[in-house]
Design a protein around this motif. Structure first.
Motif, PDB file in Angstrom:
ATOM      1  N   THR A 182       0.835  -1.209   0.000  1.00  0.00           N
ATOM      2  CA  THR A 182       0.000   0.000   0.000  1.00  0.00           C
ATOM      3  C   THR A 182       0.866   1.252   0.000  1.00  0.00           C
ATOM      4  N   LEU A 183       1.873   1.274   0.868  1.00  0.00           N
ATOM      5  CA  LEU A 183       2.785   2.421   0.903  1.00  0.00           C
ATOM      6  C   LEU A 183       3.452   2.613  -0.452  1.00  0.00           C
ATOM      7  N   ARG A 184       3.909   1.523  -1.044  1.00  0.00           N
ATOM      8  CA  ARG A 184       4.542   1.572  -2.373  1.00  0.00           C
ATOM      9  C   ARG A 184       3.621   2.188  -3.414  1.00  0.00           C
ATOM     10  N   ASP A 185       2.393   1.690  -3.484  1.00  0.00           N
ATOM     11  CA  ASP A 185       1.469   2.138  -4.526  1.00  0.00           C
ATOM     12  C   ASP A 185       1.034   3.584  -4.329  1.00  0.00           C
ATOM     13  N   VAL A 186       0.869   4.001  -3.075  1.00  0.00           N
ATOM     14  CA  VAL A 186       0.512   5.391  -2.796  1.00  0.00           C
ATOM     15  C   VAL A 186       1.644   6.322  -3.196  1.00  0.00           C
ATOM     16  N   LEU A 187       2.867   5.976  -2.822  1.00  0.00           N
ATOM     17  CA  LEU A 187       4.018   6.821  -3.144  1.00  0.00           C
ATOM     18  C   LEU A 187       4.270   6.883  -4.649  1.00  0.00           C
ATOM     19  N   LEU A 188       4.010   5.778  -5.345  1.00  0.00           N
ATOM     20  CA  LEU A 188       4.227   5.750  -6.794  1.00  0.00           C
ATOM     21  C   LEU A 188       3.019   6.277  -7.576  1.00  0.00           C
ATOM     22  N   TRP A 224      16.835   4.550 -10.352  1.00  0.00           N
ATOM     23  CA  TRP A 224      17.301   3.513  -9.428  1.00  0.00           C
ATOM     24  C   TRP A 224      17.142   3.862  -7.947  1.00  0.00           C
ATOM     25  N   PRO A 225      17.292   5.137  -7.513  1.00  0.00           N
ATOM     26  CA  PRO A 225      17.060   5.385  -6.082  1.00  0.00           C
ATOM     27  C   PRO A 225      15.623   5.063  -5.661  1.00  0.00           C
ATOM     28  N   ILE A 226      14.660   5.353  -6.539  1.00  0.00           N
ATOM     29  CA  ILE A 226      13.263   5.059  -6.233  1.00  0.00           C
ATOM     30  C   ILE A 226      13.032   3.547  -6.223  1.00  0.00           C
TER      31      ILE A 226
END
Length: 207
Positions: A46-52, A116-118
């Motif tokens: 969830t955190l991944r998808d929100v941030l992306l 790459w940092p992301i």
């Protein structure tokens, strides 16, 4: 089903097992089992998808994710008492889940052509945030913060391995396989052999 979707499903189920094991140690009821399993299972993704800023958070796009975590919770509710050590089982399953979730996060970020940092941050976040939420809710010291544990560093190393592999091949399966193997090997090495990074030690002030 794509490779990344398959990894998400696997991570959700295995992290769901760890959340339910934590619930069993806290002696919660069946609703508590399902809540904690789902929280652990989808927290990192969830955190991944929100941030992306993905079109939809992965478990909203596919409600089968929540069903998978709920099934894991029910299984543990009726079988946890057969385990010799629920804590040790939780730690081993958590290591496996980490090795699946980090490649899932890396795969999503790479599919969106992130720098790459992301990619590194999304791999670590996907792998660690659900377990962090689980441990905080259960009032336990999070595995990610335990002294002498390779946890976030194992996730980061796996993500770095993926980025380096992507520089020499564009085969997604190979990239994510190396990511997962690296993460798992370092995490298990920490558990079995005490592998760790140096920790900060304060020194008395000079006179």
């Amino acid at each position: 089903m794509t490779l990344v979707q398959g990894l998400d499903y696997a991570a959700v189920f295995i992290f769901g097992l760890t959340g339910a094991l934590a619930a069993s140690r806290a002696q919660l009821d069946i609703v508590g089992f399902i809540f904690l399993a789902c929280l652990t299972a989808v927290g990192g993704g969830t955190l991944r998808d929100v941030l992306l800023n993905r079109d939809q958070v992965f478990w909203i796009a596919d409600a089968g994710m929540i069903l998978s975590a709920s099934i894991a919770a029910v299984i543990v509710f009726f079988t946890a008492h057969f385990l010799e050590s629920r804590l040790r089982t939780l730690e081993w399953l958590d290591a496996l889940a980490l090795a699946v979730a980090v490649p899932a996060g890396v795969g999503v970020a790479m599919a969106l052509d992130q720098n790459w940092p992301i990619v590194l941050i999304m791999g670590v976040a996907t792998g660690t945030f659900g377990g962090l939420m689980r441990d905080v809710v259960c009032n336990e010291v999070p595995l990610i913060l335990k002294k002498g544990e390779l946890y976030a560093s194992a996730a980061l190393a796996g993500a770095v391995a993926a980025v380096m592999t992507a520089a020499v091949t564009d085969t997604t399966l190979i990239i994510l396989l190396i990511c997962g193997v690296t993460t798992f090997a370092l995490r298990i090495g920490s558990m079995l052999f005490g592998w760790c990074l140096p920790v900060y030690k304060s020194h008395p002030p000079r006179q």
